[in-house]
Design a protein around this motif. Structure first.
Motif, PDB file in Angstrom:
ATOM      1  N   THR A  94      -1.230  15.260  -2.853  1.00 44.88           N
ATOM      2  CA  THR A  94      -1.122  13.927  -3.461  1.00 44.88           C
ATOM      3  C   THR A  94       0.101  13.204  -2.908  1.00 44.88           C
ATOM      4  N   VAL A  95      -0.050  11.922  -2.681  1.00 47.53           N
ATOM      5  CA  VAL A  95       1.067  11.121  -2.159  1.00 47.53           C
ATOM      6  C   VAL A  95       1.146   9.807  -2.936  1.00 47.53           C
ATOM      7  N   THR A  96       2.354   9.312  -3.080  1.00 45.48           N
ATOM      8  CA  THR A  96       2.569   8.041  -3.783  1.00 45.48           C
ATOM      9  C   THR A  96       3.310   7.075  -2.885  1.00 45.48           C
ATOM     10  N   LEU A  97       2.739   5.901  -2.706  1.00 45.76           N
ATOM     11  CA  LEU A  97       3.357   4.851  -1.901  1.00 45.76           C
ATOM     12  C   LEU A  97       3.990   3.819  -2.843  1.00 45.76           C
ATOM     13  N   SER A 103      -4.806  10.859  -4.381  1.00 44.22           N
ATOM     14  CA  SER A 103      -5.000  12.263  -4.716  1.00 44.22           C
ATOM     15  C   SER A 103      -5.927  12.921  -3.703  1.00 44.22           C
ATOM     16  N   ASP A 104      -5.755  14.239  -3.537  1.00 42.73           N
ATOM     17  CA  ASP A 104      -6.631  14.985  -2.628  1.00 42.73           C
ATOM     18  C   ASP A 104      -6.743  14.267  -1.275  1.00 42.73           C
ATOM     19  N   SER A 105      -5.602  14.030  -0.631  1.00 43.93           N
ATOM     20  CA  SER A 105      -5.561  13.264   0.622  1.00 43.93           C
ATOM     21  C   SER A 105      -6.523  13.820   1.666  1.00 43.93           C
ATOM     22  N   GLN A 106      -7.190  12.902   2.346  1.00 46.53           N
ATOM     23  CA  GLN A 106      -8.141  13.271   3.387  1.00 46.53           C
ATOM     24  C   GLN A 106      -7.696  12.662   4.717  1.00 46.53           C
ATOM     25  N   LEU A 107      -8.182  13.251   5.810  1.00 48.36           N
ATOM     26  CA  LEU A 107      -7.791  12.761   7.139  1.00 48.36           C
ATOM     27  C   LEU A 107      -8.116  11.275   7.293  1.00 48.36           C
TER      28      LEU A 107
END
Lengths: 113, 113
Positions: free
Chosen positions: B18-21, B80-84
């Motif tokens: 998961t990443v937050t911008l 969430s659940d980052s994808q390429l």
């Protein structure tokens, strides 16, 4: 439905020349907006046209102008090109003004030498 | 004048994480709209998610959600659940009551396999 199309995709010009970029919105969309994208300034709003009338304008010099035709297609013109005009020019369309979802075209990459 | 600030020019995240911008904005208006747009390497920008300022509930679109803090003037995007396929430039945008859009400078997101 076909998406927003922009022509040409790439353009090379020299300083002092003028250039015209074209944008065809999604069928039925009446609003067309133009943006300039550069690495330094990011995305900046140029102007918006709705029903052949300029509705909104950003902070760009008068060398940047546009128009919209009765079929909603829009053109953007830049006269007396400067090196700093090198950028990706994006066009976006939406069904109506105040309709928040804009659909963007692939852009025209303008290089000024 | 309204401004939009994205303080992270680049970020990387491991696939499936998961990443937050981050995005902050400055305005004196109470009624406005906020957006996150995604611009993949092919350059066609697409809308990811939108938030109306009058709505307290945070917007969610599948794996994408926002954390809207009106008082703090903050509008972060969580993936969430980052994808390429999430690898792209992400732009935060603010639309004021005059229907003018202001973009942040963008955050380039890299997805690490």
């Amino acid at each position: 439905k076909a998406g927003v199309t922009q022509t040409p995709r790439y353009l090379i010009k020299t300083r002092g020349q003028q250039v015209t970029l074209s944008c065809s919105p999604i069928s039925g969309h009446r609003s067309v907006s133009w943006y300039q994208q550069t690495p330094g300034q990011g995305l900046q709003f140029l102007f918006e046209y709705f029903s052949e009338t300029q509705r909104n304008k950003g902070n760009f010099p008068g060398r940047f102008s546009g128009r919209q035709f009765s079929n909603s297609r829009s053109e953007m013109n830049v006269s007396t090109l400067e090196l700093g005009d090198s950028a990706l020019y994006l066009c976006a369309s939406r069904l109506q003004v105040l309709d928040n979802e804009q659909f963007f075209g692939p852009g025209t990459r303008l290089t000024v030498l | 004048a309204q401004t939009v600030t994205q303080s992270q020019p680049e970020m990387s995240v491991q696939e499936a994480e998961t990443v937050t911008l981050s995005c902050t904005y400055d305005t004196s208006e109470s009624d406005y709209y906020l957006f996150w747009y995604k611009q993949p390497p092919s350059r066609q920008m697409i809308l990811v998610i939108r938030q109306e300022a009058y709505k307290q509930q945070n917007a969610t679109e599948n794996r994408f959600s926002v954390n809207f803090q009106k008082a703090a003037k903050s509008f972060s995007l969580k993936i969430s659940d980052s994808q390429l396929g999430d690898a792209a430039m992400y732009f935060c945008a603010y639309v004021n009551r005059d229907d003018k859009i202001i973009f942040g400078k963008g955050t380039r997101l890299h997805i690490l396999p």
